[in-house]
Design a protein around this motif. Structure first.
Motif, short mmCIF file in Angstrom:
data_model
loop_
_atom_site.label_atom_id
_atom_site.label_comp_id
_atom_site.label_asym_id
_atom_site.label_seq_id
_atom_site.Cartn_x
_atom_site.Cartn_y
_atom_site.Cartn_z
N ASP A 132 0.80 -1.30 0.17
CA ASP A 132 -0.04 0.03 -0.11
C ASP A 132 0.81 1.29 0.09
OD1 ASP A 132 -2.00 -1.59 0.03
OD2 ASP A 132 -2.73 -1.40 2.09
N GLY A 133 1.97 1.36 0.55
CA GLY A 133 2.87 2.46 0.71
C GLY A 133 3.46 2.55 -0.69
N ALA A 134 3.93 1.75 -1.45
CA ALA A 134 4.37 1.83 -2.93
C ALA A 134 3.10 2.49 -3.73
CB ALA A 134 4.80 0.29 -3.42
N LEU A 135 2.03 1.87 -3.68
CA LEU A 135 0.82 2.50 -4.33
C LEU A 135 0.82 4.11 -3.90
CD1 LEU A 135 -1.88 -0.51 -4.13
CD2 LEU A 135 -0.53 0.45 -6.19
N LYS A 136 0.86 4.37 -2.81
CA LYS A 136 0.53 5.91 -2.26
C LYS A 136 1.65 6.60 -2.85
CE LYS A 136 -2.14 4.54 1.96
NZ LYS A 136 -2.04 4.32 3.13
N MET A 137 2.84 6.06 -2.97
CA MET A 137 4.05 6.94 -3.33
C MET A 137 3.90 7.42 -5.12
SD MET A 137 7.09 5.57 -1.77
CE MET A 137 8.26 6.71 -2.37
N GLY A 138 2.92 7.06 -5.60
CA GLY A 138 2.80 7.42 -7.18
C GLY A 138 3.19 6.38 -8.05
N MET A 139 3.42 5.39 -7.49
CA MET A 139 4.02 4.10 -8.55
C MET A 139 3.09 3.99 -9.93
SD MET A 139 3.62 -0.13 -8.13
CE MET A 139 5.31 -0.15 -7.01
N GLN A 140 1.78 4.10 -9.93
CA GLN A 140 1.12 3.86 -10.92
C GLN A 140 1.47 4.94 -11.99
OE1 GLN A 140 -3.11 3.02 -10.73
NE2 GLN A 140 -3.58 2.80 -12.79
N GLU A 141 1.48 6.49 -11.39
CA GLU A 141 1.72 7.58 -12.37
C GLU A 141 2.93 7.23 -13.24
OE1 GLU A 141 0.71 7.54 -9.24
OE2 GLU A 141 -1.54 8.46 -9.42
N GLY A 142 4.04 7.18 -12.06
CA GLY A 142 5.52 6.78 -12.75
C GLY A 142 5.42 5.83 -13.88
N VAL A 143 5.00 4.70 -13.47
CA VAL A 143 5.09 3.43 -14.31
C VAL A 143 4.40 3.87 -15.51
CG1 VAL A 143 4.52 1.09 -14.75
CG2 VAL A 143 5.47 1.83 -12.42
N SER A 144 3.17 4.45 -15.63
CA SER A 144 2.32 4.61 -16.55
C SER A 144 3.18 5.74 -17.70
CB SER A 144 1.01 5.58 -16.10
OG SER A 144 0.44 5.72 -17.55
N ALA A 145 3.92 6.80 -16.98
CA ALA A 145 4.85 7.66 -17.79
C ALA A 145 5.89 6.99 -18.43
CB ALA A 145 5.19 8.75 -16.91
N SER A 146 6.55 5.93 -17.73
CA SER A 146 7.80 5.19 -18.10
C SER A 146 7.25 4.52 -19.29
CB SER A 146 8.40 4.59 -17.15
OG SER A 146 9.00 5.34 -16.30
N PHE A 147 6.01 3.91 -19.26
CA PHE A 147 5.70 3.03 -20.16
C PHE A 147 5.36 3.58 -21.67
CE2 PHE A 147 4.39 -1.23 -17.96
CZ PHE A 147 5.74 -1.40 -17.50
N ASP A 148 4.61 4.90 -21.54
CA ASP A 148 4.15 5.70 -22.80
C ASP A 148 5.77 5.92 -23.32
OD1 ASP A 148 1.65 5.56 -21.91
OD2 ASP A 148 1.47 7.85 -21.15
N ARG A 149 6.71 6.35 -22.32
CA ARG A 149 8.11 6.62 -23.12
C ARG A 149 8.72 5.37 -23.69
NH1 ARG A 149 8.44 10.34 -18.94
NH2 ARG A 149 9.54 8.79 -17.59
N LEU A 150 8.36 4.24 -23.05
CA LEU A 150 8.92 2.83 -23.60
C LEU A 150 8.14 2.82 -25.24
CD1 LEU A 150 10.50 0.14 -23.59
CD2 LEU A 150 8.80 -0.68 -22.32
N ALA A 151 7.00 2.81 -25.23
CA ALA A 151 6.17 2.74 -26.29
C ALA A 151 6.71 3.47 -27.68
CB ALA A 151 4.50 2.90 -26.28
N ALA A 152 7.08 4.69 -27.30
CA ALA A 152 7.81 5.64 -28.06
C ALA A 152 9.05 5.08 -28.49
CB ALA A 152 7.83 7.20 -27.58
N HIS A 153 9.93 4.91 -27.69
CA HIS A 153 11.27 4.41 -27.73
C HIS A 153 11.32 3.07 -28.62
CE1 HIS A 153 15.58 4.38 -27.24
NE2 HIS A 153 15.32 3.10 -26.65
N LEU A 154 10.29 2.12 -28.49
CA LEU A 154 10.29 0.90 -29.20
C LEU A 154 10.16 1.28 -30.64
CD1 LEU A 154 8.25 -1.37 -26.62
CD2 LEU A 154 10.81 -1.68 -27.58
N ALA A 155 9.19 2.32 -30.89
CA ALA A 155 8.50 2.77 -32.08
C ALA A 155 9.86 3.28 -32.91
CB ALA A 155 7.67 3.62 -32.16
N SER A 156 10.56 4.04 -32.24
CA SER A 156 12.00 4.65 -32.63
C SER A 156 13.24 3.74 -33.12
CB SER A 156 12.35 5.79 -31.90
OG SER A 156 13.10 5.20 -30.87
N ILE A 157 13.28 2.87 -32.45
CA ILE A 157 14.24 1.64 -32.77
C ILE A 157 13.97 0.42 -33.40
CG2 ILE A 157 15.56 2.37 -30.63
CD1 ILE A 157 14.71 0.04 -29.07
N ALA A 158 12.65 0.29 -33.63
CA ALA A 158 11.92 -1.20 -34.40
C ALA A 158 12.71 -1.09 -35.85
CB ALA A 158 10.54 -0.96 -34.29
#
Length: 158
Positions: A132-158
């Motif tokens: 619960d502490g991890a969830l309260k620290m903004g894990m979902q927002e941080g992971v979501s932002a990172s995964f959006d960047r991952l999607a863009a990065h994958l498209a750029s190196i594919a």
């Protein structure tokens, strides 16, 4: 174009499961997840963060260590040890955030269908309080932002 979004669930008192599908083959997603030259581009959490330290010894018993620097100059780090390495389908490792809680066990599974890869990342915490502490620290927002960047990065190196 990849329009997937992060799905985050808590199937038990000790787990967080994060799932997202990317428009890239599994081998490329695994490479982006395990190679420092890719990780420093996308695994940054919220905006304004850099990763000045990204060390990976990708083998069973090998260690990894990341340090993030926020725009205000503050830093946070995490590290762990690989327990299982099965390219390009599975990684199991421990994870400890410096000064921010107990060790978790992370299991990453990559499945591919029709050239699209689904990441299922399960974090197993030692207690519900830690989860619960991890969830309260903004894990979902941080992971979501990172995964959006991952999607863009994958498209750029594919």
């Amino acid at each position: 174009m990849d329009n997937a979004t992060l799905q985050l669930t808590t199937p038990s008192d000790l787990e967080i499961i994060m799932t997202r599908t990317f428009n890239a083959p599994r081998k490329l997603v695994f490479e982006a997840w395990t190679n420092p030259k890719h990780l420093v581009v996308w695994m940054l959490g919220c905006e304004g963060t850099t990763m000045p330290v990204c060390e990976i010894d990708l083998r069973v018993g090998g260690a990894w260590h990341f340090v993030w620097r926020h725009s205000n100059g503050s830093e946070m780090s995490m590290s762990g040890v690989y327990k299982e390495v099965v390219p390009p389908q599975r990684l199991v490792s421990t994870e400890v955030w410096a000064g921010l809680g107990p060790e978790t066990l992370n299991t990453l599974v990559l499945t591919e269908e029709n050239g699209r890869t689904t990441i299922t990342n399960t974090k197993l915490f030692p207690s519900q309080e830690a989860r619960d502490g991890a969830l309260k620290m903004g894990m979902q927002e941080g992971v979501s932002a990172s995964f959006d960047r991952l999607a863009a990065h994958l498209a750029s190196i594919a």
